[in-house]
Write an enzyme that holds these catalytic residues in place. Structure first.
Site, PDB file in Angstrom:
ATOM      1  N   HIS A  51       1.214  -1.514  15.975  1.00  0.00           N
ATOM      2  CA  HIS A  51       1.072  -1.919  14.566  1.00  0.00           C
ATOM      3  C   HIS A  51       1.671  -3.302  14.314  1.00  0.00           C
ATOM      4  O   HIS A  51       0.957  -4.201  13.832  1.00  0.00           O
ATOM      5  CB  HIS A  51       1.689  -0.868  13.650  1.00  0.00           C
ATOM      6  N   HIS A  75       9.036  -6.349  11.556  1.00  0.00           N
ATOM      7  CA  HIS A  75       9.123  -6.000  10.132  1.00  0.00           C
ATOM      8  C   HIS A  75       9.512  -4.544   9.868  1.00  0.00           C
ATOM      9  O   HIS A  75       9.981  -4.213   8.784  1.00  0.00           O
ATOM     10  CB  HIS A  75       7.821  -6.362   9.406  1.00  0.00           C
ATOM     11  N   GLU A  79      14.006  -0.695   8.984  1.00  0.00           N
ATOM     12  CA  GLU A  79      13.750   0.558   8.274  1.00  0.00           C
ATOM     13  C   GLU A  79      13.591   1.745   9.222  1.00  0.00           C
ATOM     14  O   GLU A  79      14.087   2.844   8.949  1.00  0.00           O
ATOM     15  CB  GLU A  79      12.483   0.408   7.423  1.00  0.00           C
ATOM     16  N   ASP A  80      12.893   1.557  10.358  1.00  0.00           N
ATOM     17  CA  ASP A  80      12.509   2.698  11.202  1.00  0.00           C
ATOM     18  C   ASP A  80      13.404   2.957  12.403  1.00  0.00           C
ATOM     19  O   ASP A  80      13.328   4.024  13.008  1.00  0.00           O
ATOM     20  CB  ASP A  80      11.066   2.504  11.709  1.00  0.00           C
ATOM     21  N   ASP A 142       0.544  -6.633   6.918  1.00  0.00           N
ATOM     22  CA  ASP A 142       0.968  -5.254   7.210  1.00  0.00           C
ATOM     23  C   ASP A 142       0.071  -4.259   6.466  1.00  0.00           C
ATOM     24  O   ASP A 142      -0.436  -3.288   7.024  1.00  0.00           O
ATOM     25  CB  ASP A 142       2.435  -5.097   6.782  1.00  0.00           C
ATOM     26  N   ASP A 262     -30.730  -9.506  -6.061  1.00  0.00           N
ATOM     27  CA  ASP A 262     -31.847 -10.447  -6.152  1.00  0.00           C
ATOM     28  C   ASP A 262     -31.370 -11.898  -6.197  1.00  0.00           C
ATOM     29  O   ASP A 262     -32.172 -12.815  -6.330  1.00  0.00           O
ATOM     30  CB  ASP A 262     -32.703 -10.156  -7.400  1.00  0.00           C
TER      31      ASP A 262
END
Length: 714
Positions: A51, A75, A79-80, A142, A262
């Site tokens: 990711h 990034h 957090e993770d 992201d 059109d």
């Protein structure tokens, strides 16, 4: 399927605009992230590091600088994985650590819908952008990769993320001029929210593209021939319409798919601004331009820095939309603010026009951040730009309220609460008293002033735009009419009973029940309401109550012209509500002798007692009610005056000045007839009563040009 990105493939792409030292820093950030996310997987089952690598690849396509790419790799680390910001700062420097921290904070913000996006959360986003605009660029990349891989999420989460993207992130990309990312975010969101509609439109576009291939090729060929004939450089591209854009036009403009499709769209990319205008002349000589469809965004760029010439032509029996711009404008149109970090020979190369807009917008955010005590003003500036089709205003406590463009303070009041709307009497906009019908502008702080016992006005229906306000006003007016009709009916019935020598206390429940049954009414309120509306005569109902049901006997004969009628006159306060109104024929004002006439279904109309339109009182005594004025009435009443005057320069102005001096208010002024010497002026003036009217007329009569003044009564 999305092609798998590798760190080597990314490095090769970066080598087109970054030097080896910077590419190696990006690679080091990748290996750090790979180790930090070791053992973590995405819902698809892929290693999690795919990711951040894909996010960096998106930014590489925008040719962003190495620090942005490093932040993209890292990034999700804070957090993770639990790795602190300090550790990142030690490894990769303060700038990268700040970017990662900013993106992490944005990730924690959850916008459910535009209306629910509260000031505090949006302030975090705006603050992050003001510190370093690259934070939002990383966040957009992201979000774009998450949208591309949304299929592995549960349906409810897919819907929430797609709605949030459409409501928040796509408009931000648009404001930053990032057309390519905005349109992809919109199309991916549309596909997630309306999968069947998306598939249907996509198939229809593919089918139509095939059948129109010959026309497209012929138009392109003629354009190329014309440019070659004039010796003008230009690359011609067909312009694809995006699914979400087609759907929005079908829905909002109520157009069919074929009406939208059109139109044939082309983009011509050339070398210089001068060439743009030369090409415009060339295409106008080839096909006839449609009036009013030319836009010069080169001379007057859009707020997000977008520059181009837009024109619509008619040729080959179809409309042809053409956009003409330079290579640099094309890059800015697609990448917007991201073009700021395009490096060539280690130097930024970007349109000076776009650069100034970027700097001005970021500087504006920085200045507003410094005024931290007024965070609401800070957010408004950003939101106004992002959502131009809506108006965002604030309550005095700082809550953001979303309303349609054209909404008024009354719409705002009902948006807060129905009771606030119903009790609304005035408003303050940015602390200044303002009209309730004034359209609101984004960023204003609106305060609603309420009063106990206040009621909505039927006039509000003429300017409110929200469904809630309209339905609430109508409901309140219906309830108000019912209440007023009951009150007026009770007053009229009580007066008629007094004339017969009775009061409510003298009536038994059986008498009332018998009269209700006879009149096919379910409750006394229904009967009183019918009397107040003028559908039943109070005198006849009073006789039924006193004499027995259907009693037409002469036990209690009554003549309304007797002395008893004068003792029980009803007092008029001024503006009485929905069911008591003043006749437009005689325009009675306080001090005039007046009577009330019941108008079937509409309540009571107040006339001057000398009005020729009054019904014959001897024949219709039951319809007429004698009235008296209350003391100290402050409401204003309309009066029509006829002024005869000699034609002199400035005479009308002198009359207006005289009325104003007497504290009157001119509602309408009209010159009815004129000859060489004389003129007649009709004035509608608002006054408080006969004494005030006399003062106004005296002042007007003193104007030198005026020869005669009179009140028009009928």
């Amino acid at each position: 399927m999305i092609a798998e990105v590798t760190v080597d493939g990314l490095s090769k792409e970066l080598s087109t605009y970054l030097d080896t030292a910077r590419i190696n820093q990006v690679r080091r950030a990748y290996y750090y992230a790979e180790q930090a996310h070791q053992g973590q997987t995405r819902r698809s089952g892929e290693p999690y590091v795919t990711h951040p690598l894909a996010v960096a690849h998106i930014l590489a396509g925008l040719k962003l600088d190495h620090q942005s790419l490093m932040a993209a790799m890292l990034h999700d680390v804070i957090e993770d994985t639990g790795i602190p910001k300090d550790a990142l700062e030690e490894q990769f420097g303060e700038a990268v650590a700040e970017l990662v921290d900013g993106v992490s904070k944005l990730t924690q913000i959850e916008f459910r819908t535009r209306a629910e996006a509260q000031a505090e959360n949006f302030q975090k986003m705006a603050l992050a952008m003001s510190r370093d605009i690259r934070v939002i660029l990383v966040k957009l990349a992201d979000r774009l990769h998450n949208m591309r891989t949304l299929g592995h999420m549960p349906y409810a989460k897919r819907l929430r993320i797609a709605t949030e993207t459409l409501d928040i992130y796509a408009p931000i990309a648009n404001r930053l001029g990032m057309h390519a990312i905005r349109t992809e975010l919109e199309d991916l969101s549309f596909s997630a929210i309306h999968p069947m509609r998306s598939r249907f439109i996509s198939k229809a576009v593919s089918k139509l593209r095939g059948s129109h291939q010959e026309i497209i090729a012929e138009i392109r060929s003629k354009l190329e021939e014309k440019l070659a004939e004039r010796g003008l450089p230009g690359r011609i591209f067909g312009r694809e319409k995006h699914l979400n854009s087609i759907y929005k036009k079908m829905k909002l403009k109520q157009k069919s798919f074929h009406e939208i499709m059109d139109v044939y769209a082309f983009r011509i990319i050339t070398d210089s601004e001068d060439d743009c205008y030369r090409i415009l002349g060339a295409v106008h000589s080839l096909y006839k331009p449609l009036p009013g469809r030319f836009k010069d965004y080169i001379a007057m760029p859009k707020a997000n820095g977008y520059q181009s010439l837009h024109t619509t032509l008619f040729g080959m029996h179809v409309n042809i939309e053409i956009q003409i711009r330079t290579e640099e404008m094309e890059h800015i149109a697609n990448n917007g603010i991201a073009a700021h970090w395009l490096y060539k020979n280690d130097q930024p190369d970007v349109s000076s026009v776009n650069q100034k807009r970027v700097d001005r917008w970021v500087k504006g955010l920085m200045e507003m951040r410094e005024r931290a005590d007024d965070s609401l003003e800070f957010i408004t500036h950003v939101k106004e730009d992002l959502f131009p089709d809506e108006v965002y205003v604030f309550t005095p406590r700082g809550k953001i309220m979303e309303l349609p463009r054209g909404a008024t303070p009354v719409d705002f009041a009902y948006a807060i609460h129905t009771d606030i709307g119903n009790a609304c009497v005035a408003c303050r906009i940015n602390r200044n008293l303002a009209s309730l019908s004034q359209p609101l502008q984004s960023g204003q702080t609106v305060e609603i002033i309420t009063a106990p016992g206040a009621r909505p006005s039927a006039a509000w229906l003429g300017f409110v735009v929200t469904g809630k306000a309209t339905s609430s006003i109508r409901h309140a007016l219906k309830h108000q009419k019912r209440t007023e009709s009951c009150e007026l009916g009770r007053t009229l019935l009580n007066r008629s009973l007094k004339q017969l020598g009775y009061t409510y206390a003298d009536l038994g429940e059986q008498q009332i029940a018998a009269v209700l049954k006879h009149n096919q009414m379910t409750s006394l309120d229904d009967l009183l309401s019918d009397i107040g509306l003028g559908n039943r005569m109070a005198y006849l109902v009073a006789r039924q109550l006193v004499s027995g049901v259907g009693g037409e006997g002469d036990e209690h004969p009554v003549a309304l012209k007797s002395d008893s009628a004068d003792k029980d006159v009803i007092t008029i306060q001024g503006t009485e509500g929905l069911l008591v109104r003043f006749a437009s024929c005689c325009k009675p004002i306080p001090g005039d002798a007046v009577v009330g006439v019941m108008d079937s279904g509409n309540g009571m109309v107040i006339h001057s007692d000398t009005c020729p339109r009054l019904p014959n009182i001897d024949k219709h005594a039951e319809r007429v009610t004698h009235l008296t004025w209350a003391k100290d009435i402050t409401d204003e009443f309309a009066v029509e005056l006829r002024v005869e005057l000699e034609r002199q320069r400035g005479a009308i102005a002198e009359i207006a000045k005289a009325v104003a001096f007497a504290e009157g208010n001119i509602a309408r002024i009209n010159v009815e007839e004129q000859n060489a010497r004389m003129g007649v002026v009709s004035l509608e003036v608002h006054v408080q009563g006969r004494k005030h009217l006399a003062r106004v007329m005296r002042r007007v009569k003193h104007v030198r040009a005026v020869t005669h003044i009179s009140r028009v009564r009928y």
